[in-house]
Design an enzyme around this catalytic site. Structure first.
Site, PDB file in Angstrom:
ATOM      1  N   ASN A  24     -57.737  59.841 -30.705  1.00 27.38           N
ATOM      2  CA  ASN A  24     -57.336  60.045 -29.318  1.00 27.38           C
ATOM      3  C   ASN A  24     -57.663  58.761 -28.546  1.00 27.38           C
ATOM      4  OD1 ASN A  24     -57.252  60.785 -26.544  1.00 27.38           O
ATOM      5  ND2 ASN A  24     -57.577  62.918 -27.106  1.00 27.38           N
ATOM      6  N   HIS A  79     -48.904  68.268 -31.904  1.00 25.54           N
ATOM      7  CA  HIS A  79     -50.188  67.673 -32.289  1.00 25.54           C
ATOM      8  C   HIS A  79     -51.290  68.729 -32.260  1.00 25.54           C
ATOM      9  CE1 HIS A  79     -49.880  67.394 -27.914  1.00 25.54           C
ATOM     10  NE2 HIS A  79     -51.197  67.374 -27.839  1.00 25.54           N
ATOM     11  N   ASN A 130     -57.695  73.624 -21.370  1.00 24.10           N
ATOM     12  CA  ASN A 130     -56.891  73.759 -22.588  1.00 24.10           C
ATOM     13  C   ASN A 130     -57.743  74.600 -23.537  1.00 24.10           C
ATOM     14  OD1 ASN A 130     -58.703  71.998 -23.884  1.00 24.10           O
ATOM     15  ND2 ASN A 130     -57.377  70.222 -23.674  1.00 24.10           N
TER      16      ASN A 130
HETATM   17  P1  AMP Z   1     -52.941  67.332 -24.913  1.00 25.46           P
HETATM   18  O1  AMP Z   1     -53.229  66.777 -23.535  1.00 25.46           O
HETATM   19  O2  AMP Z   1     -53.722  68.537 -25.249  1.00 25.46           O
HETATM   20  O3  AMP Z   1     -51.459  67.477 -25.131  1.00 25.46           O
HETATM   21  O4  AMP Z   1     -53.424  66.237 -25.955  1.00 25.46           O
HETATM   22  C1  AMP Z   1     -52.827  64.945 -26.040  1.00 25.46           C
HETATM   23  C2  AMP Z   1     -53.923  63.932 -26.204  1.00 25.46           C
HETATM   24  O5  AMP Z   1     -53.307  62.682 -26.528  1.00 25.46           O
HETATM   25  C3  AMP Z   1     -54.713  63.698 -24.930  1.00 25.46           C
HETATM   26  O6  AMP Z   1     -56.049  64.106 -25.150  1.00 25.46           O
HETATM   27  C4  AMP Z   1     -54.600  62.202 -24.683  1.00 25.46           C
HETATM   28  O7  AMP Z   1     -55.854  61.639 -24.365  1.00 25.46           O
HETATM   29  C5  AMP Z   1     -54.108  61.655 -25.993  1.00 25.46           C
HETATM   30  N1  AMP Z   1     -53.263  60.462 -25.869  1.00 25.46           N
HETATM   31  C6  AMP Z   1     -52.462  60.104 -24.828  1.00 25.46           C
HETATM   32  N2  AMP Z   1     -51.839  58.922 -25.103  1.00 25.46           N
HETATM   33  C7  AMP Z   1     -52.245  58.544 -26.331  1.00 25.46           C
HETATM   34  C8  AMP Z   1     -51.960  57.435 -27.191  1.00 25.46           C
HETATM   35  N3  AMP Z   1     -51.136  56.443 -26.827  1.00 25.46           N
HETATM   36  N4  AMP Z   1     -52.568  57.395 -28.400  1.00 25.46           N
HETATM   37  C9  AMP Z   1     -53.426  58.358 -28.793  1.00 25.46           C
HETATM   38  N5  AMP Z   1     -53.739  59.409 -28.021  1.00 25.46           N
HETATM   39  C10 AMP Z   1     -53.160  59.516 -26.823  1.00 25.46           C
END
Ligand code: AMP
Length: 354
Positions: free
Chosen positions: A101, A167, A285
């Site tokens: 993350n 994810h 969440n």
């Molecule tokens: P959610 O908000 O539950 O959909 O989880 C998505 C996660 O992806 C969040 O916790 C973000 O911090 C993470 N995220 C956002 N952009 C990126 C990125 N470019 N690479 C890796 N993780 C990311």
């Protein structure tokens, strides 16, 4: 997705070490943004509920855009071409990438993303379930660490997700926290597949709907793709009933989008149906329904802590977990209920619930 059945796992035995090395490098090279937070374990003695909460103050969350703040033009998919610096395993079981993350609050926060686009509103496949379970097994059984992990999936727009590309996420659980699921399974550890004669486990003192199934001993060979798929689909069916009932009873001529939180450890699987991602005070969440409450504003965090008799930092203190919004005292459980559905308590299920 390929149709292959993951009977043997290609997950490396030293997964924890690989993740830690990648995490340390990404952090020191500035490819990952970690902001320190402070957390306290609070115990609720209010009414019948003996819940614990791991309350974390993380001001970094204020800068992190939520789904509602991201315009369609700005929406790009970070998981379509993940950053190599954050990619722990580029090809996992043929269908996935394992990523760090980019904005963790907990170190080594992992994302299991599908290689080709799938929607975050799609149900989990048997292979998604087994791959996550196998990742948990490798991480929990690491000789060098005694950490316990949880996998979760925020499914649908009201589940607290911010990204639309499928994810799952894996984080370490705070060592001291006993989640509501842990307590239920400790009392009633036998594995079963729920049906209309035997409901999933639930705690009737918790106001929001939640469904828990204990899993067989991870050291045996009983947990496979079929077993995980059976548990998940029975819990999903139970969860979908809430949406059917809502659309039958709601006065609004609108169907609520199907949203739920899926959470899994090596000991249990839990689903929580969701009606909102945020009630205007706190957004949740899956982690919220693991009793982990993230607070962005200092004022709100202080208000939660102010209910400690002497403002102590004693993490074993026993107090009500309440917060105050516009002069009104409310409980964290009430906000969790507002973002979920009422627990129907002892109401007997029928075959229509499955
Ligand atoms: P959610 O908000 O539950 O959909 O989880 C998505 C996660 O992806 C969040 O916790 C973000 O911090 C993470 N995220 C956002 N952009 C990126 C990125 N470019 N690479 C890796 N993780 C990311």
């Amino acid at each position: 997705m390929s149709n292959s059945v993951a009977t043997t796992s290609s997950i490396p035995d030293n997964l924890h070490e690989i993740v830690q090395t990648k995490y340390n490098k990404a952090l020191s090279d500035g490819n990952l943004v970690f902001t320190k937070s402070e957390s306290k374990l609070l115990k609720n003695t209010d009414g019948n509920t003996k819940n614990q909460y791991w309350v974390t103050y993380a001001p970094s969350l204020k800068e992190k855009p939520e789904r509602k703040d991201i315009t369609d033009n700005e929406k790009s998919n970070p998981f379509a071409k993940p950053e190599p610096e954050l990619t722990v395993i580029d090809d996992l079981e043929g269908d996935y990438k394992l990523l760090l993350n980019k904005f963790p609050i907990i170190p080594n926060h992992l994302l299991l993303v599908t290689k080709s686009f799938e929607s975050q509103t799609a149900p989990l496949s048997p292979k998604d379930l087994l791959t996550s379970y196998n990742l948990l097994k490798k991480l929990d059984n690491d000789d060098e660490s005694d950490k316990r992990h949880v996998a979760f999936y925020n499914c649908g727009v009201n589940s607290g997700s911010s990204q639309d590309h499928k994810h799952l996420q894996i984080i370490e659980l705070p060592g001291k926290l006993k989640t509501l699921q842990d307590k239920l399974v400790k009392k009633d550890p036998g594995h079963f597949i729920p049906n209309h004669k035997k409901e999933p486990l639930k705690d009737n003192s918790i106001p929001y709907a939640h469904f828990v199934v204990p899993l067989p001993d991870p050291d045996g060979n009983d947990v496979d793709e079929d077993l995980l798929a059976m548990v998940y689909s029975s819990l999903l069916q139970r969860t979908l009933t809430f949406f059917q009932q809502w659309s039958c009873t709601s006065e609004e001529d609108k169907r609520l989008p199907i949203s739920y939180n899926f959470m899994m450890t090596l000991e249990w699987i839990c689903l929580v149906p969701r009606s909102k991602s945020n009630n205007g005070t706190i957004g949740f969440n899956s982690t919220g329904y693991l009793n982990m409450v993230l607070v962005k504003e200092r004022e709100l965090y202080d208000k939660i802590l102010s209910y400690f008799e002497d403002g102590t930092t004693n993490t074993d203190a026993v107090e009500d977990v309440k917060t105050e919004v516009e002069g009104e005292v409310i409980k964290i459980d009430d906000i969790l209920l507002d973002c979920g559905f009422p627990n129907r308590g002892d109401a007997k299920p029928s075959e229509y619930d499955y």
